[in-house]
Design a protein around this motif. Structure first.
Motif, PDB file in Angstrom:
ATOM      1  N   ILE A 192       0.857  -1.182   0.000  1.00  0.00           N
ATOM      2  CA  ILE A 192       0.000   0.000   0.000  1.00  0.00           C
ATOM      3  C   ILE A 192       0.895   1.236   0.000  1.00  0.00           C
ATOM      4  CG2 ILE A 192      -1.821   1.238   1.233  1.00  0.00           C
ATOM      5  CD1 ILE A 192      -2.530  -1.450   2.564  1.00  0.00           C
ATOM      6  N   PRO A 193       0.691   2.169  -0.922  1.00  0.00           N
ATOM      7  CA  PRO A 193       1.576   3.336  -1.014  1.00  0.00           C
ATOM      8  C   PRO A 193       1.705   4.095   0.306  1.00  0.00           C
ATOM      9  CG  PRO A 193       0.123   3.240  -2.915  1.00  0.00           C
ATOM     10  CD  PRO A 193      -0.354   2.182  -1.961  1.00  0.00           C
ATOM     11  N   VAL A 194       2.947   4.454   0.624  1.00  0.00           N
ATOM     12  CA  VAL A 194       3.249   5.246   1.821  1.00  0.00           C
ATOM     13  C   VAL A 194       3.414   6.700   1.388  1.00  0.00           C
ATOM     14  CG1 VAL A 194       4.879   5.636   3.700  1.00  0.00           C
ATOM     15  CG2 VAL A 194       4.381   3.301   2.934  1.00  0.00           C
ATOM     16  N   PRO A 195       2.656   7.620   1.964  1.00  0.00           N
ATOM     17  CA  PRO A 195       2.752   9.019   1.538  1.00  0.00           C
ATOM     18  C   PRO A 195       3.970   9.727   2.123  1.00  0.00           C
ATOM     19  CG  PRO A 195       1.189   8.848   3.321  1.00  0.00           C
ATOM     20  CD  PRO A 195       1.632   7.441   3.013  1.00  0.00           C
ATOM     21  N   LEU A 196       4.318  10.839   1.502  1.00  0.00           N
ATOM     22  CA  LEU A 196       5.323  11.733   2.056  1.00  0.00           C
ATOM     23  C   LEU A 196       4.626  12.735   2.960  1.00  0.00           C
ATOM     24  CD1 LEU A 196       7.666  12.649  -0.952  1.00  0.00           C
ATOM     25  CD2 LEU A 196       8.181  11.121   0.952  1.00  0.00           C
ATOM     26  N   SER A 197       5.105  12.883   4.162  1.00  0.00           N
ATOM     27  CA  SER A 197       4.598  13.903   5.069  1.00  0.00           C
ATOM     28  C   SER A 197       5.375  15.192   4.809  1.00  0.00           C
ATOM     29  CB  SER A 197       4.773  13.460   6.520  1.00  0.00           C
ATOM     30  OG  SER A 197       4.417  14.497   7.411  1.00  0.00           O
ATOM     31  N   ILE A 198       4.675  16.239   4.380  1.00  0.00           N
ATOM     32  CA  ILE A 198       5.308  17.506   4.027  1.00  0.00           C
ATOM     33  C   ILE A 198       4.836  18.576   5.003  1.00  0.00           C
ATOM     34  CG2 ILE A 198       5.577  19.250   2.223  1.00  0.00           C
ATOM     35  CD1 ILE A 198       4.962  17.070   0.178  1.00  0.00           C
ATOM     36  N   THR A 199       5.792  19.217   5.656  1.00  0.00           N
ATOM     37  CA  THR A 199       5.473  20.240   6.656  1.00  0.00           C
ATOM     38  C   THR A 199       6.342  21.476   6.438  1.00  0.00           C
ATOM     39  OG1 THR A 199       4.971  18.512   8.287  1.00  0.00           O
ATOM     40  CG2 THR A 199       5.296  20.758   9.114  1.00  0.00           C
ATOM     41  N   ILE A 200       5.698  22.633   6.331  1.00  0.00           N
ATOM     42  CA  ILE A 200       6.439  23.888   6.294  1.00  0.00           C
ATOM     43  C   ILE A 200       6.760  24.253   7.739  1.00  0.00           C
ATOM     44  CG2 ILE A 200       6.396  26.327   5.653  1.00  0.00           C
ATOM     45  CD1 ILE A 200       4.410  25.654   3.468  1.00  0.00           C
ATOM     46  N   GLN A 201       8.024  24.117   8.115  1.00  0.00           N
ATOM     47  CA  GLN A 201       8.422  24.383   9.498  1.00  0.00           C
ATOM     48  C   GLN A 201       8.634  25.864   9.774  1.00  0.00           C
ATOM     49  OE1 GLN A 201      11.799  21.425   9.964  1.00  0.00           O
ATOM     50  NE2 GLN A 201      10.682  21.092  11.865  1.00  0.00           N
ATOM     51  N   PHE A 202       9.364  26.519   8.885  1.00  0.00           N
ATOM     52  CA  PHE A 202       9.673  27.935   9.058  1.00  0.00           C
ATOM     53  C   PHE A 202       9.505  28.659   7.731  1.00  0.00           C
ATOM     54  CE2 PHE A 202      12.257  25.632  12.167  1.00  0.00           C
ATOM     55  CZ  PHE A 202      11.872  26.259  13.347  1.00  0.00           C
ATOM     56  N   GLY A 203       9.129  29.935   7.808  1.00  0.00           N
ATOM     57  CA  GLY A 203       8.912  30.714   6.606  1.00  0.00           C
ATOM     58  C   GLY A 203       7.480  30.586   6.120  1.00  0.00           C
ATOM     59  N   GLU A 204       7.142  31.346   5.110  1.00  0.00           N
ATOM     60  CA  GLU A 204       5.793  31.360   4.561  1.00  0.00           C
ATOM     61  C   GLU A 204       5.796  30.830   3.133  1.00  0.00           C
ATOM     62  OE1 GLU A 204       3.189  32.015   6.367  1.00  0.00           O
ATOM     63  OE2 GLU A 204       4.462  32.482   8.099  1.00  0.00           O
ATOM     64  N   GLY A 205       4.900  29.884   2.855  1.00  0.00           N
ATOM     65  CA  GLY A 205       4.805  29.314   1.522  1.00  0.00           C
ATOM     66  C   GLY A 205       3.446  28.686   1.289  1.00  0.00           C
TER      67      GLY A 205
END
Length: 289
Positions: free
Chosen positions: A217-230
């Protein structure tokens, strides 16, 4: 070569006692350093030792995660460890000294990268994105920020596989109701959880080949903007673009972006070659690419 520290010798003595051997080998002692788990007097195989070491790292990472989200960076760092790491000394020292960069080294690292970019490309910078696996501490970010030219935005993004998270199946109109929802989601699906976090499925059903070429079963990438604005959606699009067809490895889409994968590979080479002087490193992409 692994340094024989006092702690290591002490543990080896305990290990020998637990196997009904003397604490220290005597002349003529033919017992191997490590015995197989299931009987016999032959030395433990290399693959078995490697798997035991990796399992210790995995269990250590799990215990760190159980302490709370504040320990995620340390857990991710330990999870990437291998037997090669111990060739440079005590693993505890490595984990403490390399899990976070001192601000001055973070500044020097990014400053050198920017200088190389200006030499090879030269176009004005508008934004700089840091892709990290284990994350960036506030102190590190301040160091990076000091290296950024005036007017340029700096965005720090943590990108890692979310193996402990949720799995998704794709709904379909299969004529057999019992077989609906049994297929993986399509590659490229992004599940936005907050304005700064989401799950990106870089593996999954591929329309071009009309199939899913994975084994689980596909494992997703966890994407988190930690610092800065985007814009988290645009960030996910950019990361997906960095997993596209790789002609060098002849793969139709990677699970991780090349920024993360490449830095991990270079880091392994540097750690596996402790005799390489720091002055010979072209750029220290051990932490970030």
């Amino acid at each position: 070569m692994i340094p024989a520290t006092d702690e290591l010798v002490s543990e080896l003595m305990r290990y020998r006692k637990s196997n009904d051997l003397g604490p220290l080998p005597r002349e003529g002692d033919s017992a191997p350093l490590l015995l197989p788990l299931i009987g016999g007097s032959k030395p433990m195989g290399r693959s078995a030792v490697h798997e035991l070491v990796k399992s210790i790292f995995r269990e250590t990472a799990a215990r760190l995660r159980a302490l709370g989200p504040d320990h995620e960076a340390a857990a991710s760092h330990v999870e990437k460890a291998s037997a090669h790491w111990m060739r440079r000394g005590d693993l505890g020292f490595i984990a403490k000294s390399e899990s976070c960069l001192p601000p001055q080294k973070a500044e020097a690292l990014l400053k050198g990268t920017i200088e190389t970019y200006q030499e090879q490309d030269g176009r004005p910078l508008k934004e700089i994105f840091l892709h990290t696996h284990s994350g960036v501490s506030p102190e590190e970010y301040k160091g990076f920020l000091r290296a950024v030219p005036e007017g340029v935005k700096l965005i720090s993004i943590r990108v890692r596989q979310d193996r402990g998270g949720q799995r998704l199946y794709r709904y379909d109109d299969h004529p057999d109701v019992g077989k609906r929802g049994q297929y993986p989601v399509q590659r490229g699906v992004f599940w936005q959880r907050t304005s700064r976090h989401g799950l990106l499925y870089t593996n999954g059903f591929k329309a071009r080949i009309a199939s899913y070429d994975g084994f689980e079963i596909p494992v997703p990438l966890s994407i988190t903007i930690q610092f800065g604005e985007g814009d988290i959606v645009q960030v996910a699009k950019d990361i997906l673009g960095l997993t596209k067809l790789n002609y060098n490895s002849c793969q139709l889409g990677e699970g991780r972006p090349i920024t993360i994968k490449y830095s991990d590979r270079v880091g392994e080479i540097i750690l596996a070659n402790p005799g390489l002087p720091q002055t010979s490193w072209k750029h220290n992409f051990k932490y970030y690419a």
